[in-house]
Design a protein around this motif. Structure first.
Motif, PDB file in Angstrom:
ATOM      1  N   VAL A 275       0.902  -1.180   0.100  1.00  0.00           N
ATOM      2  CA  VAL A 275      -0.095   0.084  -0.003  1.00  0.00           C
ATOM      3  C   VAL A 275       0.868   1.300   0.016  1.00  0.00           C
ATOM      4  O   VAL A 275       2.235   1.160   0.496  1.00  0.00           O
ATOM      5  CB  VAL A 275      -0.833   0.079   1.214  1.00  0.00           C
ATOM      6  CG1 VAL A 275      -1.782  -1.117   1.310  1.00  0.00           C
ATOM      7  CG2 VAL A 275      -0.235   0.016   2.391  1.00  0.00           C
ATOM      8  N   PRO A 276       0.545   2.386  -0.476  1.00  0.00           N
ATOM      9  CA  PRO A 276       1.282   3.523  -0.626  1.00  0.00           C
ATOM     10  C   PRO A 276       1.783   3.900   0.978  1.00  0.00           C
ATOM     11  O   PRO A 276       0.799   3.943   1.889  1.00  0.00           O
ATOM     12  CB  PRO A 276       0.258   4.464  -1.043  1.00  0.00           C
ATOM     13  CG  PRO A 276      -0.691   3.682  -2.095  1.00  0.00           C
ATOM     14  CD  PRO A 276      -0.800   2.536  -1.218  1.00  0.00           C
ATOM     15  N   ALA A 277       2.764   4.297   1.327  1.00  0.00           N
ATOM     16  CA  ALA A 277       3.148   4.750   2.456  1.00  0.00           C
ATOM     17  C   ALA A 277       2.824   6.231   2.653  1.00  0.00           C
ATOM     18  O   ALA A 277       2.703   6.742   1.781  1.00  0.00           O
ATOM     19  CB  ALA A 277       4.793   4.643   2.661  1.00  0.00           C
ATOM     20  N   VAL A 278       3.074   6.599   4.057  1.00  0.00           N
ATOM     21  CA  VAL A 278       2.936   8.022   4.172  1.00  0.00           C
ATOM     22  C   VAL A 278       3.689   8.695   3.339  1.00  0.00           C
ATOM     23  O   VAL A 278       5.069   8.293   3.426  1.00  0.00           O
ATOM     24  CB  VAL A 278       3.314   8.278   5.775  1.00  0.00           C
ATOM     25  CG1 VAL A 278       3.091   9.531   6.032  1.00  0.00           C
ATOM     26  CG2 VAL A 278       1.900   7.492   6.440  1.00  0.00           C
ATOM     27  N   GLY A 279       3.217  10.048   2.718  1.00  0.00           N
ATOM     28  CA  GLY A 279       4.441  10.793   1.996  1.00  0.00           C
ATOM     29  C   GLY A 279       3.814  11.432   0.903  1.00  0.00           C
ATOM     30  O   GLY A 279       2.517  11.702   0.682  1.00  0.00           O
ATOM     31  N   THR A 280       4.772  12.042   0.194  1.00  0.00           N
ATOM     32  CA  THR A 280       4.132  12.871  -1.108  1.00  0.00           C
ATOM     33  C   THR A 280       4.389  12.212  -2.229  1.00  0.00           C
ATOM     34  O   THR A 280       5.602  11.708  -2.421  1.00  0.00           O
ATOM     35  CB  THR A 280       4.905  14.370  -0.933  1.00  0.00           C
ATOM     36  OG1 THR A 280       4.591  15.022   0.264  1.00  0.00           O
ATOM     37  CG2 THR A 280       4.357  15.107  -2.270  1.00  0.00           C
ATOM     38  N   TYR A 281       3.514  12.372  -3.290  1.00  0.00           N
ATOM     39  CA  TYR A 281       3.525  11.627  -4.578  1.00  0.00           C
ATOM     40  C   TYR A 281       3.388  12.649  -5.389  1.00  0.00           C
ATOM     41  O   TYR A 281       2.395  13.434  -5.516  1.00  0.00           O
ATOM     42  CB  TYR A 281       2.285  10.341  -4.549  1.00  0.00           C
ATOM     43  CG  TYR A 281       2.565   9.233  -3.417  1.00  0.00           C
ATOM     44  CD1 TYR A 281       2.996   8.095  -3.972  1.00  0.00           C
ATOM     45  CD2 TYR A 281       2.422   9.548  -2.078  1.00  0.00           C
ATOM     46  CE1 TYR A 281       3.380   7.167  -3.056  1.00  0.00           C
ATOM     47  CE2 TYR A 281       2.459   8.575  -1.155  1.00  0.00           C
ATOM     48  CZ  TYR A 281       2.979   7.325  -1.629  1.00  0.00           C
ATOM     49  OH  TYR A 281       3.334   6.339  -0.670  1.00  0.00           O
ATOM     50  N   LYS A 282       4.004  12.253  -6.789  1.00  0.00           N
ATOM     51  CA  LYS A 282       4.070  13.111  -7.868  1.00  0.00           C
ATOM     52  C   LYS A 282       3.485  12.309  -8.965  1.00  0.00           C
ATOM     53  O   LYS A 282       4.069  11.341  -9.315  1.00  0.00           O
ATOM     54  CB  LYS A 282       5.235  13.868  -7.945  1.00  0.00           C
ATOM     55  CG  LYS A 282       5.953  14.634  -6.757  1.00  0.00           C
ATOM     56  CD  LYS A 282       5.567  16.208  -6.724  1.00  0.00           C
ATOM     57  CE  LYS A 282       6.247  16.841  -5.736  1.00  0.00           C
ATOM     58  NZ  LYS A 282       5.507  17.778  -5.112  1.00  0.00           N
ATOM     59  N   CYS A 283       2.930  13.283  -9.806  1.00  0.00           N
ATOM     60  CA  CYS A 283       2.391  12.921 -11.119  1.00  0.00           C
ATOM     61  C   CYS A 283       3.486  12.655 -12.344  1.00  0.00           C
ATOM     62  O   CYS A 283       3.968  14.227 -12.421  1.00  0.00           O
ATOM     63  CB  CYS A 283       1.181  13.491 -11.542  1.00  0.00           C
ATOM     64  SG  CYS A 283       0.564  13.002 -13.044  1.00  0.00           S
ATOM     65  N   ASP A 284       4.056  11.887 -12.757  1.00  0.00           N
ATOM     66  CA  ASP A 284       4.912  11.969 -13.877  1.00  0.00           C
ATOM     67  C   ASP A 284       4.958  10.527 -14.566  1.00  0.00           C
ATOM     68  O   ASP A 284       4.615   9.548 -13.816  1.00  0.00           O
ATOM     69  CB  ASP A 284       6.302  12.610 -13.552  1.00  0.00           C
ATOM     70  CG  ASP A 284       7.223  11.423 -12.863  1.00  0.00           C
ATOM     71  OD1 ASP A 284       7.280  10.163 -12.908  1.00  0.00           O
ATOM     72  OD2 ASP A 284       7.833  11.993 -11.933  1.00  0.00           O
ATOM     73  N   THR A 285       5.616  10.465 -15.814  1.00  0.00           N
ATOM     74  CA  THR A 285       5.918   9.196 -16.495  1.00  0.00           C
ATOM     75  C   THR A 285       7.343   8.371 -16.194  1.00  0.00           C
ATOM     76  O   THR A 285       7.557   7.381 -16.775  1.00  0.00           O
ATOM     77  CB  THR A 285       5.656   9.302 -17.980  1.00  0.00           C
ATOM     78  OG1 THR A 285       6.850  10.560 -18.140  1.00  0.00           O
ATOM     79  CG2 THR A 285       4.367  10.138 -18.302  1.00  0.00           C
ATOM     80  N   THR A 286       8.082   8.688 -15.060  1.00  0.00           N
ATOM     81  CA  THR A 286       9.278   8.271 -14.861  1.00  0.00           C
ATOM     82  C   THR A 286       9.174   6.743 -14.378  1.00  0.00           C
ATOM     83  O   THR A 286      10.255   6.048 -14.173  1.00  0.00           O
ATOM     84  CB  THR A 286      10.283   9.178 -14.086  1.00  0.00           C
ATOM     85  OG1 THR A 286       9.749   9.102 -12.696  1.00  0.00           O
ATOM     86  CG2 THR A 286      10.447  10.597 -14.596  1.00  0.00           C
TER      87      THR A 286
END
Length: 178
Positions: free
Chosen positions: A88-99
């Motif tokens: 599952v996604p951990a606590v934190g910041t996630y960014k939208c990109d294609t990398t």
């Protein structure tokens, strides 16, 4: 008198069509129910687990066949890239990109007439009224006990959408076990 009788139906039609076209699409920014699905190391050669988020506003329900009912908002993110050690996604910041880097997610695209990546569905009277493909976006995830809170900053066509999820996420494991 005949002229009034012939004109009246045209006036009623004009009024009714104008009224329906003025009704805005619903976009509820508070999401209260959802599922995180783990697909495991889905892409061959990519050392990342892939998960999706499928979030809904309060008045959206599903029948026994999986059909959506109600009026509200659905936010879907198909590919979130996380470490192989996580499901599952951990606590934190996630960014939208294609990398496909850790803590990133794919932008929304139209793939042969179907949305994929990150998109918002506006649902009115149990039907999709519009699809918003999001790109230059981000979200911040936090947890308090079993409660998950996610603040979304989504962008589509230079318009910003601030959505918020707070609730307990259901979990689905769709990893292919060898």
């Amino acid at each position: 008198m005949k002229k009034i009788i012939y004109i009246l139906p045209f006036l009623l039609l004009a009024c009714s069509s104008k009224k329906s076209s003025e009704q805005p699409d619903v976009l509820l920014s508070e999401l209260t129910q959802g599922t995180v699905t783990c697909y495991g190391a889905y892409y061959k050669g990519l050392e990342r687990n892939v998960v999706s988020l499928d979030l809904y506003s309060q008045d959206i329900t599903f029948d026994s066949l999986g059909y959506v009912h109600g009026t509200g908002t659905n936010l879907y993110i198909s590919d979130i890239f996380i470490p192989l050690t996580d499901t599952v996604p951990a606590v934190g910041t996630y960014k939208c990109d294609t990398t496909t880097a850790l803590n990133t997610f794919l932008p929304g695209i139209d793939f042969e007439g179907n949305p994929t990546g990150t998109y918002i569905l506006r649902i009115a009277d149990s039907k999709i009224s519009s699809i918003i493909l999001c790109n230059d976006s981000s979200f911040v995830l936090s947890r308090i006990g079993e409660m998950t809170e996610i603040q979304f900053n989504l962008v589509a066509d230079k318009k910003q959408y601030k959505l918020h999820f707070r609730g307990v996420l259901k979990y689905e494991d769709k990893r292919q076990h060898l």
